[in-house]
Design a protein around this motif. Structure first.
Motif, mmCIF file in Angstrom:
data_model
loop_
_atom_site.group_PDB
_atom_site.id
_atom_site.type_symbol
_atom_site.label_atom_id
_atom_site.label_comp_id
_atom_site.label_asym_id
_atom_site.label_seq_id
_atom_site.Cartn_x
_atom_site.Cartn_y
_atom_site.Cartn_z
ATOM 1 N N ARG A 184 -7.444 -35.068 -9.573
ATOM 2 C CA ARG A 184 -6.014 -34.903 -9.277
ATOM 3 C C ARG A 184 -5.145 -34.926 -10.525
ATOM 4 N NH1 ARG A 184 -1.495 -34.291 -9.163
ATOM 5 N NH2 ARG A 184 0.115 -34.834 -7.614
ATOM 6 N N PHE A 185 -5.459 -35.782 -11.485
ATOM 7 C CA PHE A 185 -4.552 -36.025 -12.593
ATOM 8 C C PHE A 185 -5.050 -35.512 -13.946
ATOM 9 C CE2 PHE A 185 -3.423 -39.392 -9.526
ATOM 10 C CZ PHE A 185 -2.087 -39.083 -9.357
ATOM 11 N N PHE A 186 -6.256 -35.016 -14.026
ATOM 12 C CA PHE A 186 -6.787 -34.568 -15.329
ATOM 13 C C PHE A 186 -5.984 -33.375 -15.830
ATOM 14 C CE2 PHE A 186 -9.504 -32.383 -18.312
ATOM 15 C CZ PHE A 186 -10.144 -33.398 -18.972
ATOM 16 N N ARG A 187 -5.525 -33.470 -17.078
ATOM 17 C CA ARG A 187 -4.795 -32.371 -17.722
ATOM 18 C C ARG A 187 -5.698 -31.771 -18.799
ATOM 19 N NH1 ARG A 187 -0.811 -36.429 -17.974
ATOM 20 N NH2 ARG A 187 -1.041 -36.485 -20.249
ATOM 21 N N TRP A 188 -5.913 -30.466 -18.718
ATOM 22 C CA TRP A 188 -6.839 -29.789 -19.618
ATOM 23 C C TRP A 188 -6.201 -29.489 -20.970
ATOM 24 C CZ3 TRP A 188 -11.946 -28.685 -18.377
ATOM 25 C CH2 TRP A 188 -12.317 -28.999 -17.070
ATOM 26 N N GLU A 189 -4.888 -29.564 -21.078
ATOM 27 C CA GLU A 189 -4.214 -29.251 -22.342
ATOM 28 C C GLU A 189 -3.311 -30.403 -22.742
ATOM 29 O OE1 GLU A 189 -2.154 -25.565 -22.061
ATOM 30 O OE2 GLU A 189 -3.820 -24.541 -21.082
ATOM 31 N N ARG B 110 -9.832 -32.468 -25.868
ATOM 32 C CA ARG B 110 -8.557 -32.070 -25.263
ATOM 33 C C ARG B 110 -7.453 -32.006 -26.312
ATOM 34 N NH1 ARG B 110 -5.169 -35.910 -22.716
ATOM 35 N NH2 ARG B 110 -3.454 -34.936 -21.562
ATOM 36 N N ARG B 111 -7.442 -32.981 -27.221
ATOM 37 C CA ARG B 111 -6.394 -33.018 -28.255
ATOM 38 C C ARG B 111 -6.491 -31.818 -29.186
ATOM 39 N NH1 ARG B 111 -5.767 -37.374 -33.232
ATOM 40 N NH2 ARG B 111 -4.126 -36.247 -34.309
ATOM 41 N N TYR B 112 -7.697 -31.476 -29.610
ATOM 42 C CA TYR B 112 -7.867 -30.400 -30.590
ATOM 43 C C TYR B 112 -7.939 -29.015 -29.949
ATOM 44 C CZ TYR B 112 -8.790 -34.138 -33.931
ATOM 45 O OH TYR B 112 -8.676 -35.251 -34.721
ATOM 46 N N GLY B 113 -7.719 -28.930 -28.655
ATOM 47 C CA GLY B 113 -7.678 -27.640 -27.987
ATOM 48 C C GLY B 113 -9.025 -27.050 -27.642
ATOM 49 N N VAL B 114 -10.097 -27.851 -27.772
ATOM 50 C CA VAL B 114 -11.434 -27.337 -27.461
ATOM 51 C C VAL B 114 -11.526 -26.975 -25.986
ATOM 52 C CG1 VAL B 114 -13.892 -27.895 -27.400
ATOM 53 C CG2 VAL B 114 -12.488 -28.612 -29.348
ATOM 54 N N LEU B 115 -11.011 -27.850 -25.119
ATOM 55 C CA LEU B 115 -11.076 -27.581 -23.677
ATOM 56 C C LEU B 115 -10.255 -26.343 -23.330
ATOM 57 C CD1 LEU B 115 -10.796 -31.159 -22.124
ATOM 58 C CD2 LEU B 115 -12.846 -29.834 -22.656
ATOM 59 N N LYS B 116 -9.113 -26.174 -23.996
ATOM 60 C CA LYS B 116 -8.280 -25.000 -23.736
ATOM 61 C C LYS B 116 -9.020 -23.726 -24.109
ATOM 62 C CE LYS B 116 -3.795 -22.986 -24.942
ATOM 63 N NZ LYS B 116 -2.541 -23.187 -25.716
ATOM 64 N N ARG B 117 -9.712 -23.753 -25.259
ATOM 65 C CA ARG B 117 -10.451 -22.566 -25.691
ATOM 66 C C ARG B 117 -11.639 -22.295 -24.774
ATOM 67 N NH1 ARG B 117 -8.754 -25.048 -30.461
ATOM 68 N NH2 ARG B 117 -7.519 -23.689 -31.828
ATOM 69 N N LEU B 118 -12.318 -23.369 -24.346
ATOM 70 C CA LEU B 118 -13.428 -23.177 -23.412
ATOM 71 C C LEU B 118 -12.932 -22.595 -22.090
ATOM 72 C CD1 LEU B 118 -15.562 -26.402 -23.975
ATOM 73 C CD2 LEU B 118 -16.231 -24.053 -24.490
ATOM 74 N N GLY B 119 -11.692 -22.953 -21.726
ATOM 75 C CA GLY B 119 -11.129 -22.410 -20.494
ATOM 76 C C GLY B 119 -10.890 -20.915 -20.558
ATOM 77 N N ALA B 120 -10.825 -20.366 -21.770
ATOM 78 C CA ALA B 120 -10.634 -18.923 -21.922
ATOM 79 C C ALA B 120 -11.957 -18.164 -21.963
ATOM 80 C CB ALA B 120 -9.840 -18.646 -23.196
ATOM 81 N N THR B 121 -13.075 -18.854 -21.924
ATOM 82 C CA THR B 121 -14.388 -18.212 -21.936
ATOM 83 C C THR B 121 -14.827 -17.930 -20.504
ATOM 84 O OG1 THR B 121 -15.661 -20.271 -21.780
ATOM 85 C CG2 THR B 121 -14.923 -19.585 -23.979
ATOM 86 N N PRO B 122 -15.913 -17.172 -20.315
ATOM 87 C CA PRO B 122 -16.404 -16.928 -18.954
ATOM 88 C C PRO B 122 -16.914 -18.185 -18.242
ATOM 89 C CG PRO B 122 -17.249 -15.274 -20.465
ATOM 90 C CD PRO B 122 -16.606 -16.328 -21.301
ATOM 91 N N LEU B 123 -17.123 -19.276 -18.988
ATOM 92 C CA LEU B 123 -17.585 -20.515 -18.356
ATOM 93 C C LEU B 123 -16.444 -21.126 -17.555
ATOM 94 C CD1 LEU B 123 -19.843 -22.699 -18.112
ATOM 95 C CD2 LEU B 123 -18.778 -23.825 -20.072
ATOM 96 N N PRO B 124 -16.551 -21.212 -16.236
ATOM 97 C CA PRO B 124 -15.467 -21.790 -15.441
ATOM 98 C C PRO B 124 -15.380 -23.302 -15.646
ATOM 99 C CG PRO B 124 -17.354 -21.307 -14.045
ATOM 100 C CD PRO B 124 -17.677 -20.764 -15.402
ATOM 101 N N LEU C 32 -18.079 -26.198 -16.773
ATOM 102 C CA LEU C 32 -17.948 -27.130 -17.890
ATOM 103 C C LEU C 32 -18.216 -28.561 -17.430
ATOM 104 C CD1 LEU C 32 -17.189 -27.795 -20.805
ATOM 105 C CD2 LEU C 32 -14.793 -27.845 -20.082
ATOM 106 N N ILE C 33 -17.647 -28.934 -16.288
ATOM 107 C CA ILE C 33 -17.886 -30.279 -15.746
ATOM 108 C C ILE C 33 -19.367 -30.453 -15.427
ATOM 109 C CG2 ILE C 33 -17.418 -31.813 -13.795
ATOM 110 C CD1 ILE C 33 -14.593 -30.635 -13.719
ATOM 111 N N GLY C 34 -19.995 -29.421 -14.861
ATOM 112 C CA GLY C 34 -21.422 -29.489 -14.577
ATOM 113 C C GLY C 34 -22.249 -29.654 -15.839
ATOM 114 N N ALA C 35 -21.848 -28.963 -16.909
ATOM 115 C CA ALA C 35 -22.566 -29.072 -18.179
ATOM 116 C C ALA C 35 -22.423 -30.462 -18.766
ATOM 117 C CB ALA C 35 -22.041 -28.019 -19.160
#
Length: 255
Positions: A250-255, A93-107, A111-114
């Motif tokens: 409820r509270f998880f922030r992806w960025e 999350r800190r290095y923006g990996v989750l943000k970049r994954l959010g821009a891919t076709p993987l919903p 990602l949570i399932g993976a």
């Protein structure tokens, strides 16, 4: 006459199950390549099992390996689903990996399932190694395998929810410190290697409500005492799992 090949592009994402499986494989390989996580998730539990089973440092009553193995299995679940996942996800999350994954076709659900599939795969490796070592030390398990599976799944859900909640609300450095501190504290007071009956009555009652205590004692009830679906540990784990996952969502922030 030879039919010409159709080389026209076919745009579009691959099927969701394939994306999830690919991401889960990447997550699993990352854990196995990370020396610090491997130490936390596999080596420390095995060392604790061998050390306390082979010595008389603690008065555990009866066969030491029969008491320790369920607790070490619970510790392995916590180390992977909570500590390792919280730290890894926090830095992603800190290095923006989750943000970049959010821009891919993987919903995000994919990602949570993976991540969940990767955690379960690592836990399967942990359980296989720990059980093999325990059997070599003379462990003879008893009880219903279905009860063990249900306890492990509920424990994984509870610890995953807590790990994601921590990773999604705290800074990465704070997550690193807090996750390791919680790991050490729960190792000490969660009934993993120190019996809960050594604590005073009121303290013991409170400790039994911790997820690590419920998982360790539940596995002990099944694998050592032959119980089937122990009610109190299952209820405690179910409550922790429902609350932790709901709060994480409820509270998880992806960025």
């Amino acid at each position: 006459m030879t039919t010409p090949l159709d080389l026209s592009p076919a745009p579009g994402a691959v099927p969701l199950p394939r994306m999830v499986l690919s991401q889960a494989g990447y997550e699993f390989r990352t854990v196995l390549r990370n020396g610090e996580q491997l130490l936390l998730t596999l080596i420390i539990p095995v060392v604790l099992l061998v050390l306390f089973s082979a010595t008389s440092l603690l008065d555990l009553g009866g066969r030491r390996v029969d008491f320790l193995t369920p607790g070490v299995l619970a510790l392995a679940v916590m180390s992977t689903a909570f500590t390792g996942q919280a730290i890894g996800t926090g830095f992603e999350r800190r290095y923006g990996v989750l943000k970049r994954l959010g821009a891919t076709p993987l919903p995000r659900a994919g990602l949570i399932g993976a991540k969940t599939a990767s955690v379960l795969a690592v836990e399967a490796v942990q359980a296989a190694v720990i059980c093999a070592v325990a059997l070599g030390l003379g462990w003879r398990p008893d009880g219903d395998p279905a009860s063990v599976v249900v306890l492990l799944l509920l424990g994984t859900a509870a610890f995953s929810g807590l790990g994601l909640l921590m990773a999604g609300t705290l800074r990465a450095e704070a997550t690193l410190a807090a996750a390791n501190l919680v790991y050490i504290l729960l190792l000490a007071v969660g009934g993993v290697v120190f019996p809960l009956d050594k604590f005073p009555g009121p303290v013991r009652g409170a400790l039994e409500l911790l997820p690590i205590s419920a998982l360790a004692e539940g596995l002990r009830d099944v694998l050592r005492d032959g119980a089937a679906f122990p009610a109190q540990p299952l209820i405690v784990l179910a409550v922790w799992a429902a609350a932790a996952l709901a709060l994480a969502a409820r509270f998880f922030r992806w960025e």
